[in-house]
Design a protein around this motif. Structure first.
Motif, PDB file in Angstrom:
ATOM      1  N   UNK A   1      13.079 -33.458  26.680  1.00 33.16           N
ATOM      2  CA  UNK A   1      13.659 -34.545  27.193  1.00 33.16           C
ATOM      3  C   UNK A   1      15.462 -34.336  27.187  1.00 33.16           C
ATOM      4  N   UNK A   2      15.713 -33.803  26.053  1.00 29.30           N
ATOM      5  CA  UNK A   2      17.073 -33.600  26.218  1.00 29.30           C
ATOM      6  C   UNK A   2      17.607 -32.507  27.329  1.00 29.30           C
ATOM      7  N   UNK A   3      16.690 -31.563  27.337  1.00 27.41           N
ATOM      8  CA  UNK A   3      16.999 -30.725  28.564  1.00 27.41           C
ATOM      9  C   UNK A   3      16.914 -31.452  30.081  1.00 27.41           C
ATOM     10  N   UNK A   4      16.065 -32.478  30.161  1.00 23.42           N
ATOM     11  CA  UNK A   4      16.294 -33.135  31.407  1.00 23.42           C
ATOM     12  C   UNK A   4      17.643 -33.793  31.503  1.00 23.42           C
ATOM     13  N   UNK A   5      18.165 -34.432  30.420  1.00 28.66           N
ATOM     14  CA  UNK A   5      19.029 -35.227  30.485  1.00 28.66           C
ATOM     15  C   UNK A   5      20.296 -34.123  30.806  1.00 28.66           C
ATOM     16  N   UNK A   6      20.256 -33.113  30.108  1.00 30.03           N
ATOM     17  CA  UNK A   6      21.245 -31.895  30.558  1.00 30.03           C
ATOM     18  C   UNK A   6      21.196 -31.604  32.058  1.00 30.03           C
ATOM     19  N   UNK A   7      19.950 -31.572  32.521  1.00 36.48           N
ATOM     20  CA  UNK A   7      19.822 -31.209  34.034  1.00 36.48           C
ATOM     21  C   UNK A   7      20.256 -32.165  34.826  1.00 36.48           C
ATOM     22  N   UNK A   8      20.651 -33.709  34.429  1.00 31.32           N
ATOM     23  CA  UNK A   8      21.365 -34.571  35.051  1.00 31.32           C
ATOM     24  C   UNK A   8      22.928 -33.975  35.575  1.00 31.32           C
TER      25      UNK A   8
END
Lengths: 108, 50, 475, 233
Positions: free
Chosen positions: A82-89
């Protein structure tokens, strides 16, 4: 006797299709998100479409969450994803930032 | 959170692999962290140029 | 209209020779692919004459060799352009071309007419090494290494003498890695795990690392040539791509080490690094999208002709952006995580991924290079897509996508029935193979393979005739 | 020195150096990992078996032993079990099994057989129809655990078809004359495999079944419905 521990969890037969589809959608939504952001920044699309971009990003997060649940990832791994997905933002913005910065620097 | 060691042989990487994502976080850090150093070095070079 | 050879440099001529052989081998790949596809449906077709093992071997070998030919050709083609001088050892380069082509011909003839040998080292040396993708017998391996060393010497000496651009630097270092890795595939061991370990060094590190970087470099060159992209920007992106491709691709090798006897820690390394592999592909896509859109916008604003100076090449370049992402990215990612891969490893999923990824990532960009070769050869200022160019790109892309979808369905059925439900035994394998879903998928694969082949004929026709068509050529 | 605004992110040299660093360092890590893995997947020898040392790739002399593929509680997946199971999925290295009538192959003999088999597997292009350890072509069954396949076992149809009384003889017979034993429309071609090569290949297959593949293929031969003999259907 206790249930044997399975390091690689058994996947339900009915879960395979959702797994494959959601994994493919993660990447597709990620690409659509990046393209829409780029097109908006290039002013090829009106800025109202940024909502659309973020909508795809949210769909992407949901797919990631769905996938990690379906393949029985560990709780910590799910959080990290989930953190990685936020980073993908940030990623399309970074890509675009790099493009414009290099443009400024070399284009005259 | 630390799991039992399940592999056959003990090894450095095997031990790092005991927690979730520990091994890949470790390897990614090793790869990415020195880029900061490169960044600041290049920044200094660019600032002193011209 | 007058058709003369307009190459300013011998190196470009040599490049076009490589392209020619590459196209012929591409054709051979398709023909043998069709035979293999027929054998899936009618197993008695050519049974004990030209068995599936042979047709499939030539199918994949022709694929690898035509791509290597096209890459070498591309490097010879762009070398004088980038360095500003003629390739240093051009005479040797031509000699090596003939040696390599002769060797490839002999290897193929041996594959077809001798096929297999007794279980001795002599077979490994003279007939086949029997290791998927790199079956070439050892004498040919050594020959290939010698030829590639000559090629490397040529490019290095030229680059040292001439201008040294970023694109050249990337290509040179990439070529060393490419040649060096091949050595890992020449090794015999009784330990099959060890064998597979090093085998993947060649296969993975070629296809998912060095070839991808090669494609990045060729795309950079093509962007400069075709859409007039600014060199500094393109080269900066190339470096970013190299960092991301190698950063994820080298350790992404781990996703092949889940189940071949290697330690458990590869699960995590393979899963995480290969999950990152799509990132550079998205970057490349955004970059091509931007450059294409920007140049088009600039031209529209200034009222000039908006067409690029090589539309067929540009179309193939764009299909590379999509194809690389879909084939290598999406089709790679959805079966790569170890939780899933334990069920998908060694099923038709891999074949689906292989078809779309090789096409999307490599065939597209190399075809774009063919068109650039045509443009250079006849000194054409603006090359416009003909009906045949459009048919070629449409039919080939549609055909490969169709094959991929068919194989994906077959793979999915195999995962459910042979793997998840029946536990991967021989019976399980054949139960899955005999399902309607599998056999109809195989029918569709053949039909789509024929579509692809028709597209290929359009491509050949177009490459041969586009320069003669006054409507599509502006001198 | 006055500080001026500079853009490192758009600097070619920064990215060139980063690319070099990332590539070089990832390569070094791979080499390090390779050394580590090499040590773990090197082939064992009879001494390891005598000392009950579990190897990922055991000695060629495993052909003297009974081989199974059972759930191991500690590893969390199925593992090859050599010479009997202690009930928890660990190898006892005790129970022998005749291989072509013998269970006393010396290290040298076993190594030679495995060598012959591995060579034959390459000389006959096995990998361009079958998958080995899951790699290869998808035209014919995976051979990773073929030795343990119920179809070749005591009551399996493959063994019955060849008229042989042991698994290894049945496999060797089939390999030499696949055209004589059509099981499906898709048949194995006649590859001119000699009797000697066939023995080597079977030794190679038995040895491959003892490689610890981290639980791949899952549930091999363990799922009852997985053994749906074509004849009974």
């Amino acid at each position: 006797m206790t249930e044997p521990l399975y390091i690689r969890p058994i996947i339900e037969v009915s879960d395979f299709l959702p797994i494959f589809v959601s994994a493919a959608l993660i990447l597709l939504f990620g690409l659509i998100y990046a393209s829409v952001v780029t097109l908006v920044k290039m002013q090829r699309l009106k800025s109202i479409y940024m909502f659309l971009a973020y909508f795809f990003w949210i769909l992407q997060i949901y797919c990631t969450y769905f996938l990690t649940m379906k393949i029985h990832s560990q709780p910590f791994t799910i959080k990290a994803m989930m953190i990685a997905m936020v980073a993908y933002l940030m990623v399309p913005h970074i890509y675009y930032y790099l493009i414009t910065k290099s443009e400024e620097r070399y284009e005259d | 959170m630390i799991e039992t060691f399940t592999d056959i042989n003990y090894s450095f990487f095997g031990l790092l692999n005991q927690g979730p994502l520990t091994l890949s976080l470790f390897l990614h850090l090793l790869v990415v962290l020195p880029m900061f150093w490169i960044y600041f070095q290049e920044k200094k070079r660019l600032e002193s140029e011209n | 209209m007058q058709r003369q050879n307009n190459f300013k440099y011998e190196s470009q001529k040599l490049g076009s020779w490589y392209f020619t052989v590459a196209v012929i081998l591409f054709g051979a790949q398709l023909v043998l692919g069709l035979v293999s596809a027929i054998q899936f449906i009618y197993p008695s077709f050519l049974y004990d004459i030209l068995d599936f093992s042979i047709t499939r071997m030539i199918h994949i070998n022709a694929l690898v060799v035509w791509m290597v030919y096209a890459m070498i050709g591309s490097v010879y083609y762009l070398l004088p352009d980038e360095t500003g001088i003629e390739t240093v050892g051009i005479g040797m380069g031509k000699l090596l071309f003939w040696i390599l082509t002769l060797a490839v011909t002999v290897v193929v003839l041996v594959y077809i007419f001798i096929q297999v040998g007794p279980a001795t080292q002599a077979t490994i040396w003279l007939i086949t090494e029997g290791r998927e993708y790199i079956e070439a017998p050892r004498w040919a391996d050594i020959g290939i290494v010698v030829v590639v060393l000559g090629f490397l010497a040529n490019t290095f000496l030229t680059a040292l003498k001439g201008r040294r651009t970023g694109i050249m630097t990337v290509i040179l270092s990439d070529m060393i890695a490419l040649a060096g890795l091949y050595l890992a595939g020449m090794y015999f061991t009784d330990n099959i795990s060890m064998d597979q370990y090093w085998w993947w060094w060649v296969i993975h590190l070629w296809v998912e690392a060095t070839w991808e970087v090669m494609v990045g470099a060729l795309a950079a060159y093509a962007l400069i040539k075709v859409v007039d992209a600014k060199r500094e920007i393109v080269e900066m992106w190339l470096w970013i791509e190299v960092a991301m491709l190698f950063g994820s691709g080298i350790l992404g090798l781990g996703h092949h080490y889940f189940w071949i006897g290697t330690p458990e820690y590869w699960w995590e390394i393979g899963a995480l690094f290969s999950a990152l592999e799509p990132m550079p592909l998205i970057g490349m896509f955004v970059h091509v999208l931007y450059d294409w859109g920007k140049e088009k916008g600039l031209k529209e604003n200034s009222g000039v002709d908006t067409s690029s100076n090589n539309t067929p090449a540009l179309l193939w370049l764009i299909s590379n952006g999509f194809g690389n992402f879909l084939g290598a990215g999406v089709w790679g990612f959805f079966h790569t995580l170890p939780q899933v891969n334990i069920y998908t490893h060694g099923t038709q999923f891999t074949a689906a991924h292989g078809h779309l990824a090789f096409f999307g990532a490599y065939a597209t960009i190399l075809t774009a290079m063919f068109y650039m070769g045509i443009q250079g050869k006849y000194g054409i200022k603006k090359l416009r897509a003909t009906f045949a160019s459009k048919m070629a790109i449409f039919l080939i892309t549609f055909g490969v996508l169709g094959m991929t979808v068919a194989l994906t369905i077959a793979g999915y059925e195999q995962v459910l029935i042979a793997r998840a439900q029946l536990g991967a035994t021989w019976d399980a394998f054949f139960v899955a193979q005999n399902q309607l879903w599998m056999s109809q998928a195989m029918d569709w694969r053949l039909i789509m393979g024929i579509v692809t082949t028709v597209g290929f004929f359009y491509l050949v026709k177009d490459l041969l005739t586009i320069s003669k068509s006054p409507k599509n050529v502006y001198k | 020195m006055s500080r001026k605004k500079v853009s490192v992110w758009s600097d070619n040299r920064f990215w060139q150096r980063s690319a070099t660093w990332v590539t070089g360092f990832a390569s070094l890590l791979l080499i390090w990992l390779t050394f580590d893995t090499m040590g773990q997947i090197s082939m064992g020898n009879q001494k390891d078996i005598d000392n009950h040392v579990v190897k990922r790739v055991p000695s060629a002399t495993v052909i003297n032993y009974k081989v199974e593929y059972n759930m191991n509680n500690h590893r969390g997946h199925e593992v090859p079990v050599i010479g009997g199971d202690d009930g928890k999925g660990n190898s006892l290295f005790k129970v022998k099994e005749k291989f072509f009538g013998r269970d006393d192959y010396s290290q040298k003999e076993a190594d030679a057989l495995l060598h012959l088999g591995k060579l034959a597997s390459q000389a006959k292009n096995c990998m361009d129809c079958h998958t080995l350890l899951g790699n290869g072509a998808y035209y014919a069954p995976d051979l990773t655990k073929a030795w343990l396949d119920p179809a070749w076992g005591k009551n399996g149809p493959m063994q019955a078809m060849t008229g042989k009384s042991t698994k290894e003889e049945a496999m060797a017979e089939f390999l030499q004359h696949p055209g004589k034993y059509p099981t499906h429309a898709r048949m194995m071609p006649n590859l001119g495999i000699t009797p000697k090569e066939a023995v080597g290949l079977v030794a190679f297959l038995k040895h491959m079944a003892t490689i610890d593949t981290n639980g791949f293929p899952r549930g091999f031969g363990k799922i009852k419905e997985g053994v749906v003999y074509a004849k009974t259907k």
